[in-house]
Design a protein around this motif. Structure first.
Motif, PDB file in Angstrom:
ATOM      1  N   LYS A   1     -16.019   5.214  -9.623  1.00  0.00           N
ATOM      2  CA  LYS A   1     -14.684   5.420  -9.070  1.00  0.00           C
ATOM      3  C   LYS A   1     -14.445   4.472  -7.883  1.00  0.00           C
ATOM      4  CE  LYS A   1     -13.792   8.787 -11.898  1.00  0.00           C
ATOM      5  NZ  LYS A   1     -12.796   8.606 -12.989  1.00  0.00           N
ATOM      6  N   LYS A   2     -13.319   3.788  -7.917  1.00  0.00           N
ATOM      7  CA  LYS A   2     -12.942   2.870  -6.835  1.00  0.00           C
ATOM      8  C   LYS A   2     -12.062   3.618  -5.835  1.00  0.00           C
ATOM      9  CE  LYS A   2     -11.031  -0.150  -9.606  1.00  0.00           C
ATOM     10  NZ  LYS A   2     -11.315   0.488 -10.896  1.00  0.00           N
TER      11      LYS A   2
ATOM     12  N   ILE B   1       0.588   9.889  -4.244  1.00  0.00           N
ATOM     13  CA  ILE B   1       1.107  11.137  -4.813  1.00  0.00           C
ATOM     14  C   ILE B   1       1.926  10.833  -6.063  1.00  0.00           C
ATOM     15  CG2 ILE B   1       2.712  13.045  -4.388  1.00  0.00           C
ATOM     16  CD1 ILE B   1       1.713  13.010  -1.461  1.00  0.00           C
ATOM     17  N   ARG B   2       2.731   9.780  -6.017  1.00  0.00           N
ATOM     18  CA  ARG B   2       3.523   9.401  -7.188  1.00  0.00           C
ATOM     19  C   ARG B   2       2.626   9.067  -8.374  1.00  0.00           C
ATOM     20  NH1 ARG B   2       5.541   5.521 -10.202  1.00  0.00           N
ATOM     21  NH2 ARG B   2       4.252   3.909  -9.235  1.00  0.00           N
ATOM     22  N   GLN B   3       1.512   8.404  -8.118  1.00  0.00           N
ATOM     23  CA  GLN B   3       0.585   8.031  -9.184  1.00  0.00           C
ATOM     24  C   GLN B   3      -0.441   9.126  -9.486  1.00  0.00           C
ATOM     25  OE1 GLN B   3      -1.192   4.129  -9.159  1.00  0.00           O
ATOM     26  NE2 GLN B   3       0.557   3.172  -8.128  1.00  0.00           N
ATOM     27  N   GLU B   4      -0.333  10.254  -8.785  1.00  0.00           N
ATOM     28  CA  GLU B   4      -1.215  11.403  -8.984  1.00  0.00           C
ATOM     29  C   GLU B   4      -2.683  11.037  -8.768  1.00  0.00           C
ATOM     30  OE1 GLU B   4      -0.220  13.043 -12.819  1.00  0.00           O
ATOM     31  OE2 GLU B   4       1.671  13.868 -12.083  1.00  0.00           O
TER      32      GLU B   4
ATOM     33  N   ALA C   1     -19.481   6.312  -5.307  1.00  0.00           N
ATOM     34  CA  ALA C   1     -18.188   5.643  -5.458  1.00  0.00           C
ATOM     35  C   ALA C   1     -18.280   4.192  -4.986  1.00  0.00           C
ATOM     36  CB  ALA C   1     -17.121   6.383  -4.665  1.00  0.00           C
ATOM     37  N   LEU C   2     -17.255   3.430  -5.304  1.00  0.00           N
ATOM     38  CA  LEU C   2     -17.162   2.026  -4.903  1.00  0.00           C
ATOM     39  C   LEU C   2     -16.035   1.886  -3.895  1.00  0.00           C
ATOM     40  CD1 LEU C   2     -18.091  -0.955  -5.424  1.00  0.00           C
ATOM     41  CD2 LEU C   2     -16.214  -1.091  -7.065  1.00  0.00           C
ATOM     42  N   PRO C   3     -16.346   1.740  -2.594  1.00  0.00           N
ATOM     43  CA  PRO C   3     -15.291   1.590  -1.587  1.00  0.00           C
ATOM     44  C   PRO C   3     -14.605   0.228  -1.703  1.00  0.00           C
ATOM     45  CG  PRO C   3     -17.379   2.286  -0.603  1.00  0.00           C
ATOM     46  CD  PRO C   3     -17.681   1.822  -1.981  1.00  0.00           C
ATOM     47  N   VAL C   4     -13.285   0.237  -1.522  1.00  0.00           N
ATOM     48  CA  VAL C   4     -12.482  -0.989  -1.540  1.00  0.00           C
ATOM     49  C   VAL C   4     -11.627  -0.972  -0.272  1.00  0.00           C
ATOM     50  CG1 VAL C   4     -10.731  -2.328  -2.745  1.00  0.00           C
ATOM     51  CG2 VAL C   4     -12.403  -0.990  -4.059  1.00  0.00           C
ATOM     52  N   ILE C   5     -11.863  -1.912   0.642  1.00  0.00           N
ATOM     53  CA  ILE C   5     -11.131  -1.926   1.902  1.00  0.00           C
ATOM     54  C   ILE C   5      -9.766  -2.573   1.697  1.00  0.00           C
ATOM     55  CG2 ILE C   5     -11.120  -2.743   4.285  1.00  0.00           C
ATOM     56  CD1 ILE C   5     -14.190  -2.687   4.170  1.00  0.00           C
TER      57      ILE C   5
ATOM     58  N   ASP D   1      -2.370   0.807  -7.243  1.00  0.00           N
ATOM     59  CA  ASP D   1      -2.614   0.490  -8.648  1.00  0.00           C
ATOM     60  C   ASP D   1      -4.078   0.174  -8.937  1.00  0.00           C
ATOM     61  OD1 ASP D   1       0.030   0.812  -9.463  1.00  0.00           O
ATOM     62  OD2 ASP D   1       0.503  -1.335  -9.380  1.00  0.00           O
ATOM     63  N   ILE D   2      -4.783  -0.428  -7.963  1.00  0.00           N
ATOM     64  CA  ILE D   2      -6.121  -0.959  -8.254  1.00  0.00           C
ATOM     65  C   ILE D   2      -7.251  -0.002  -7.876  1.00  0.00           C
ATOM     66  CG2 ILE D   2      -5.303  -3.338  -8.023  1.00  0.00           C
ATOM     67  CD1 ILE D   2      -6.678  -3.441  -5.278  1.00  0.00           C
ATOM     68  N   VAL D   3      -6.921   1.195  -7.357  1.00  0.00           N
ATOM     69  CA  VAL D   3      -7.960   2.149  -6.969  1.00  0.00           C
ATOM     70  C   VAL D   3      -7.715   3.486  -7.661  1.00  0.00           C
ATOM     71  CG1 VAL D   3      -8.380   1.016  -4.756  1.00  0.00           C
ATOM     72  CG2 VAL D   3      -6.709   2.881  -4.889  1.00  0.00           C
TER      73      VAL D   3
END
Length: 239
Positions: A3-4, A103-106, A40-44, A58-60
């Motif tokens: 999970k990102k 929230i929009r992307q749930e 998990a895979l953290p993305v800053i 979109d990317i996480v």
């Protein structure tokens, strides 16, 4: 599949001996450790214009909002209190946009310290701008300095069954470094825990997969407090 998890960054706003005038974006390493140890895979995510929030979300798979400056009272309809500390309006605007987009992307959201506060404000809640002068029944030291950051100092009062079941209980001690706090919770949020003097310490909304704590579990990792890693594990398990 791993999970990102996006972590919106903080940034250096003032010239300083370490970086000079290199105004860097950064995230403290302990947040990274807590998420990495949870698998998990953290993305800053560097601070950006609010209109870029969708592209970042979109990317996480989830977001973790971390500590930092005070939240500007303009976002909850107040003028700045005399005890308001430094604010960063650009960071506030970007993070509020990220909350709305997640929230929009749930996609799940986890807030820590300032992260709890910005989530509450983004959803329509309010804050105490300065607990010592505005919260009149204060009996707990909510800024534990000079006690070390990795040392837990105060108890929690559990208010509801929540995602924290099995992670914390009323014998749990947490650390505390804040002078702002959630005042009126936004609609849809459930109060999960307070300090013994009633200050909000945790809330959630299972329908929208929103989770937040006021203390600093990432700091407690350095003190090998078992509940600290368990908290990151519990959030990653929600994704």
């Amino acid at each position: 599949m791993i999970k990102k998890i996006g972590i919106p960054s903080n940034n250096v706003l003032h010239a300083n001996p370490r970086f000079g005038t290199n105004y860097v974006d950064y995230v403290q390493k302990n947040y990274i450790d807590g998420l990495t140890n949870a698998g998990a895979l953290p993305v800053i995510l560097p601070i950006a214009q609010p209109e870029l929030a969708k592209a970042y979300v979109d990317i996480v798979d989830a977001l973790v909002f971390v500590g930092g400056q005070d939240v500007s009272p303009e976002y909850f309809g107040e003028e700045p209190h005399l005890k308001l500390a430094e604010i960063d309006r650009g960071r506030d605007a970007f993070e509020i946009a990220l909350v709305a987009e997640a929230i929009r992307q749930e996609k799940p959201i986890f807030g820590i310290c300032r992260g709890l506060q910005i989530i509450n404000v983004a959803l329509g809640g309010t804050l105490y701008q300065d607990l010592p002068s505005q919260y009149h029944t204060l009996t707990v030291k909510h800024d534990q300095y000079p006690t070390k950051w990795y040392m837990p100092t105060h108890h929690l009062v559990v208010k509801s069954d929540s995602w924290l079941n099995g992670v914390i209980n009323e014998n749990t001690l947490v650390n505390s470094f804040h002078h702002q706090a959630a005042k009126n919770l936004a609609a849809g949020l459930t109060l999960d825990a307070t300090s013994t003097d009633g200050v909000v310490e945790a809330f959630s909304d299972e329908n929208r997969r929103i989770y937040a704590v006021q203390w600093h579990p990432e700091m407690l990792l350095m003190g090998q407090v078992p509940e600290a890693q368990a908290l990151f594990n519990a959030f990653v398990g929600k994704i």
